[in-house]
Design a protein around this motif. Structure first.
Motif, PDB file in Angstrom:
ATOM      1  N   ALA A 115       6.543  -3.098   0.236  1.00  0.00           N
ATOM      2  CA  ALA A 115       5.083  -3.125   0.120  1.00  0.00           C
ATOM      3  C   ALA A 115       4.544  -1.725   0.352  1.00  0.00           C
ATOM      4  O   ALA A 115       5.064  -0.986   1.175  1.00  0.00           O
ATOM      5  CB  ALA A 115       4.490  -4.092   1.138  1.00  0.00           C
ATOM      6  N   VAL A 116       3.528  -1.384  -0.407  1.00  0.00           N
ATOM      7  CA  VAL A 116       2.854  -0.098  -0.226  1.00  0.00           C
ATOM      8  C   VAL A 116       1.406  -0.395   0.154  1.00  0.00           C
ATOM      9  O   VAL A 116       0.733  -1.170  -0.523  1.00  0.00           O
ATOM     10  CB  VAL A 116       2.920   0.756  -1.508  1.00  0.00           C
ATOM     11  CG1 VAL A 116       2.149   2.051  -1.328  1.00  0.00           C
ATOM     12  CG2 VAL A 116       4.354   1.054  -1.881  1.00  0.00           C
ATOM     13  N   TYR A 117       0.975   0.211   1.264  1.00  0.00           N
ATOM     14  CA  TYR A 117      -0.386   0.000   1.752  1.00  0.00           C
ATOM     15  C   TYR A 117      -1.335   0.868   0.934  1.00  0.00           C
ATOM     16  O   TYR A 117      -1.332   2.095   1.061  1.00  0.00           O
ATOM     17  CB  TYR A 117      -0.415   0.374   3.234  1.00  0.00           C
ATOM     18  CG  TYR A 117      -1.754   0.318   3.915  1.00  0.00           C
ATOM     19  CD1 TYR A 117      -2.316  -0.897   4.314  1.00  0.00           C
ATOM     20  CD2 TYR A 117      -2.452   1.485   4.221  1.00  0.00           C
ATOM     21  CE1 TYR A 117      -3.539  -0.939   4.961  1.00  0.00           C
ATOM     22  CE2 TYR A 117      -3.668   1.451   4.874  1.00  0.00           C
ATOM     23  CZ  TYR A 117      -4.205   0.236   5.235  1.00  0.00           C
ATOM     24  OH  TYR A 117      -5.412   0.211   5.895  1.00  0.00           O
ATOM     25  N   MET A 142       1.522  -4.067  -3.723  1.00  0.00           N
ATOM     26  CA  MET A 142       0.496  -3.317  -3.007  1.00  0.00           C
ATOM     27  C   MET A 142      -0.202  -4.255  -2.024  1.00  0.00           C
ATOM     28  O   MET A 142      -0.551  -5.380  -2.388  1.00  0.00           O
ATOM     29  CB  MET A 142      -0.503  -2.731  -3.984  1.00  0.00           C
ATOM     30  CG  MET A 142       0.120  -1.680  -4.888  1.00  0.00           C
ATOM     31  SD  MET A 142      -1.094  -0.671  -5.735  1.00  0.00           S
ATOM     32  CE  MET A 142      -1.751  -1.803  -6.915  1.00  0.00           C
ATOM     33  N   VAL A 143      -0.373  -3.785  -0.808  1.00  0.00           N
ATOM     34  CA  VAL A 143      -1.118  -4.576   0.182  1.00  0.00           C
ATOM     35  C   VAL A 143      -2.227  -3.703   0.743  1.00  0.00           C
ATOM     36  O   VAL A 143      -2.117  -2.479   0.756  1.00  0.00           O
ATOM     37  CB  VAL A 143      -0.216  -5.082   1.338  1.00  0.00           C
ATOM     38  CG1 VAL A 143       0.807  -6.073   0.849  1.00  0.00           C
ATOM     39  CG2 VAL A 143       0.450  -3.926   2.072  1.00  0.00           C
ATOM     40  N   TRP A 144      -3.285  -4.333   1.194  1.00  0.00           N
ATOM     41  CA  TRP A 144      -4.394  -3.583   1.780  1.00  0.00           C
ATOM     42  C   TRP A 144      -4.863  -4.319   3.029  1.00  0.00           C
ATOM     43  O   TRP A 144      -4.246  -5.300   3.442  1.00  0.00           O
ATOM     44  CB  TRP A 144      -5.499  -3.396   0.737  1.00  0.00           C
ATOM     45  CG  TRP A 144      -6.575  -2.421   1.129  1.00  0.00           C
ATOM     46  CD1 TRP A 144      -7.922  -2.667   1.148  1.00  0.00           C
ATOM     47  CD2 TRP A 144      -6.423  -1.062   1.561  1.00  0.00           C
ATOM     48  NE1 TRP A 144      -8.595  -1.542   1.553  1.00  0.00           N
ATOM     49  CE2 TRP A 144      -7.709  -0.552   1.825  1.00  0.00           C
ATOM     50  CE3 TRP A 144      -5.312  -0.234   1.768  1.00  0.00           C
ATOM     51  CZ2 TRP A 144      -7.932   0.760   2.273  1.00  0.00           C
ATOM     52  CZ3 TRP A 144      -5.522   1.071   2.216  1.00  0.00           C
ATOM     53  CH2 TRP A 144      -6.818   1.554   2.456  1.00  0.00           C
ATOM     54  N   ASP A 145      -5.913  -3.827   3.619  1.00  0.00           N
ATOM     55  CA  ASP A 145      -6.352  -4.317   4.925  1.00  0.00           C
ATOM     56  C   ASP A 145      -6.394  -5.847   5.015  1.00  0.00           C
ATOM     57  O   ASP A 145      -5.904  -6.431   5.975  1.00  0.00           O
ATOM     58  CB  ASP A 145      -7.740  -3.749   5.245  1.00  0.00           C
ATOM     59  CG  ASP A 145      -7.691  -2.242   5.424  1.00  0.00           C
ATOM     60  OD1 ASP A 145      -6.633  -1.728   5.828  1.00  0.00           O
ATOM     61  OD2 ASP A 145      -8.701  -1.580   5.146  1.00  0.00           O
ATOM     62  N   GLU A 146      -6.984  -6.465   4.008  1.00  0.00           N
ATOM     63  CA  GLU A 146      -7.152  -7.917   4.035  1.00  0.00           C
ATOM     64  C   GLU A 146      -5.790  -8.620   4.098  1.00  0.00           C
ATOM     65  O   GLU A 146      -5.593  -9.564   4.868  1.00  0.00           O
ATOM     66  CB  GLU A 146      -7.912  -8.352   2.773  1.00  0.00           C
ATOM     67  CG  GLU A 146      -8.493  -9.728   2.868  1.00  0.00           C
ATOM     68  CD  GLU A 146      -9.367 -10.049   1.667  1.00  0.00           C
ATOM     69  OE1 GLU A 146      -9.410  -9.250   0.713  1.00  0.00           O
ATOM     70  OE2 GLU A 146     -10.005 -11.119   1.693  1.00  0.00           O
ATOM     71  N   ASP A 147      -4.839  -8.109   3.308  1.00  0.00           N
ATOM     72  CA  ASP A 147      -3.501  -8.716   3.280  1.00  0.00           C
ATOM     73  C   ASP A 147      -2.817  -8.539   4.629  1.00  0.00           C
ATOM     74  O   ASP A 147      -2.166  -9.455   5.133  1.00  0.00           O
ATOM     75  CB  ASP A 147      -2.642  -8.055   2.187  1.00  0.00           C
ATOM     76  CG  ASP A 147      -3.323  -8.066   0.847  1.00  0.00           C
ATOM     77  OD1 ASP A 147      -3.783  -9.147   0.442  1.00  0.00           O
ATOM     78  OD2 ASP A 147      -3.409  -7.004   0.210  1.00  0.00           O
TER      79      ASP A 147
END
Lengths: 419, 273
Positions: A115-117, A142-147
């Protein structure tokens, strides 16, 4: 008798020609595309087969069972390989595992889930790891804050952070870009996300993200960070419960006594650092050194340390390279001040004769973290908006190779340490 | 008949256009506001004979590097209409691929020259390049077949102001016995004077000891105070008198080198008999 002998010779020839049992992918200067070679190794283990990583043998060569499919894939991707017999392979294994050489074999058997933030839209900078992954044809999500907040990290083995700011100061771009439309939009994006997730401030949301990532590592995750994600991550952890963010970022002034309230026990790699509280300065703390002393690509090189392949396989894997000296590169965080690094951390590379450390590795709980200073190994001064680096022009990049070492080492089968 | 002519004109309008829109190249520094000329060659266009000639030009640009502010009309602008609008659309998925459009209502039949100027603030740099690319040109929502040429805004490294210390030419030059030059130091410094011939040997040192060398130079400040030896010189202007007493220096070309604490100054002079 003559007929029998002839039959024997023919069958021996046929047998030997069909005995190309292994594919050896050299990683020394004979390799035409080092970066895609990692992609090949990943492709094999993703196909539920195993790859042997021959540490320090031909600069970290890969060995896998021969198949037409694999040979074709190497040819398609432009990766140099050698077709060798079982006998030759056995000789190589024997040599690598001998006690008198600093070499070893590590079996890669399970493709890590990567995973890449990164936010859903775009970042104003390019992420060297994403470029490396895409070039090497390695899958990632791809992951972000919510994930992260919603617990998605459990699905992954390996997480990458790049030019992030976990302190909630929006990368400290305020001085230079506060009127730029893209900056205004990025700030709004982060503020809306904080609100959506129930946080009063972006800094609080980013701290929650940092703490969730810390749990991910504690539970066995592999974390790899570059550029400003390295120091801003530790700063955010150390500043838990302390307002280090000036009013232009969160609407209220920073705690002027924040420096004395930092808790270095909560960080991964750094301690005793001093915060850069000036909101107009494009710097988070005195962890980062190099931006002032460097700035000259002709003299900026760092040296990789050599480790014992048989006793310290992880640092050895992380430093596999066809050159011991690597061209430096700048970033918002370029190099780490040696005196700010905790004693428990392993230094993998530094600029010789200075206190500038470029590449470090450490353990936390059941997982590990690796920090790599600088932004783009093949663009010395990668600025905002600059065109992305074309890795086809840097197929043998040592700096990018170090990134890809990180992706493969979580695939290694854990074996008992010799110490 | 009138109808036929109108139909012919409309058909002609939509087949005979041959235009080009060119964004000129420019150079700017980070933080600077620049006006980039957009050059139009619309030699065969036809505009309708009424007031509804709404033209639109779309551009792509890198919003990380440039902030599009507005359209500027100046003396050379072909467009003189003040009712000119522009709209910027940031692309949140890729700021590099953002766009803006210009709309104006104007008779620009047979236009050839600077159409208007685009005002940008340069956000990024230094040492990089930002591109502005025209992508479409329409009249009354009908695409006009055009050639589009992108403009490159180069954002070089800012020129670092160099030290202003100097030594002027000697006067007279060539000379036999005596010549003068003006020197300026920008910082307090100690100095060392040497005189090299073209073979690289220090001629005065070959004939004299250090004291003797000093006797060949007379350095005075603006107030006429003479420099005596190894003292610290303050910043400011000085006059250097070079005396070739007793013809110590043979006829030839020489290089005077002044080594300061922060910079090396040099000047050439010629000695004649």
């Amino acid at each position: 008798m003559k007929k029998t002998l002839l039959l024997f010779i023919i069958s021996a020839l046929v047998f030997s020609s069909a005995k190309a049992e292994k594919i050896l992918i050299p990683m020394d200067l004979a390799q035409t595309n080092h970066l895609k070679a990692y992609g090949i190794a990943f492709w094999v283990i993703k196909d539920n087969k195993t790859v042997d990583w021959l540490l320090n043998y031909r600069d970290g060569a890969f060995m896998a069972d021969y198949s037409e499919k694999l040979a074709l894939e190497c040819r398609v991707r432009g990766v140099t390989f050698e077709q060798i017999s079982d006998g030759n392979a056995a000789q190589i294994y024997k040599q690598v595992q001998a006690d008198n050489v600093n070499e070893d074999v590590v079996k890669l058997e399970k493709a890590p889930k990567i995973a890449v933030y990164v936010p859903k839209g775009t970042q104003p900078w390019d992420d060297a790891v994403r470029m490396a992954l895409e070039y090497a044809e390695v899958d990632y999500d791809m992951v972000w804050d919510e994930d992260v907040i919603n617990g998605k990290l459990k699905e992954y083995d390996w997480l990458h952070l790049h030019h992030e700011d976990f302190t909630g100061q929006f990368g400290k771009f305020w001085a230079n870009y506060r009127n730029a439309p893209w900056y205004i939009q990025q700030v709004a994006l982060n503020e809306n996300m904080a609100k959506k997730l129930g946080f009063a401030k972006v800094s609080q949301m980013k701290l929650a993200v940092a703490k969730t990532i810390k749990e991910f590592v504690a539970n066995g995750g592999f974390l790899f960070a570059m550029c400003s994600a390295t120091d801003s991550y530790d700063i955010a952890l150390a500043a838990e419960g302390v307002d280090i963010v000036a009013s232009m970022f969160d609407g209220d002034p920073a705690d002027m006594g924040a420096q004395d309230k930092l808790d270095f026990g909560k960080t991964f790699a750094f301690e005793n650092f001093r915060l850069t509280m000036d909101p107009s300065e494009y710097e988070f703390s005195d962890i980062d050194v190099g931006a002032t002393s460097l700035n000259n690509p002709e003299t900026d090189y760092f040296t990789l340390f050599e480790f014992s392949a048989k006793y310290d396989p992880v640092p050895t894997m992380l430093t596999q390279c066809h050159t011991g000296i690597v061209q430096g590169f700048l970033g918002q965080t370029t190099a780490f001040a040696k005196e700010k690094i905790k004693k428990s951390v392993t230094i993998l590379a530094e600029r010789e004769g200075t206190n500038e450390v470029r590449y470090i590795h450490g353990n936390f709980g059941r997982g590990t973290y690796t920090w790599y200073g600088g932004h783009d190994p093949e663009d010395y001064r990668h600025g905002i908006g600059d065109p992305p680096t074309d890795l086809d022009l840097h197929k043998n990049s040592p700096g990018y190779r170090l990134i890809l070492n990180n992706i493969l080492f979580p695939a290694a089968k854990k074996k008992k340490q010799k110490t | 008949m009138k109808l036929l002519i109108t139909i012919f004109i409309i058909i002609f309008t939509h087949t005979a256009f041959s235009t080009s829109i060119t964004v000129n190249d420019a150079t700017a520094e980070k933080g600077q506001i620049i006006h980039v000329p957009v050059y139009a060659d619309i030699t065969e266009t036809f505009v309708y004979n009424d007031e509804n000639n709404l033209f639109r030009i779309d551009f792509n640009f890198n919003a990380l590097m440039l902030d599009f502010k507005k359209v500027v009309l100046k003396g050379e602008s072909i467009i003189v209409d003040t009712e000119l609008t522009s709209t910027t659309t940031l692309n949140p998925d890729n700021f590099r691929n953002s766009s803006f459009s210009i709309e104006f209502s104007q008779e620009i039949d047979n236009a050839n020259g600077i159409l208007f100027y685009l005002e940008f603030e340069v956000l990024a740099g230094p040492d990089t390049l930002a591109t502005i690319t025209p992508t479409s040109f329409t009249l009354r929502n009908e695409e006009i077949k055009s050639e589009f040429n992108a403009g490159n805004i180069s954002i070089p490294e800012p020129v670092i102001e160099t030290d202003k210390s100097y030594i002027s030419n000697f006067y007279p030059n060539p000379f036999h016995r005596e010549a003068k030059a003006e020197i300026r130091f920008t910082k307090p410094t100690r100095i060392k004077l040497s005189t090299y011939n073209l073979n690289g040997s220090d001629q005065l040192y070959e004939f004299c000891n250090t004291d003797c060398v000093q006797k060949h130079f007379r350095l005075t400040d603006a107030a006429g105070v003479e420099y005596m030896g190894d003292e610290l010189l303050m910043e400011g202007k000085y006059t250097l008198q070079l005396r070739n007493d007793f013809s110590t220096l043979a006829a030839g070309v020489y290089l005077l080198i002044i080594e300061t604490d922060y910079k090396v100054l040099s000047q050439r002079f010629v000695v004649i008999k």
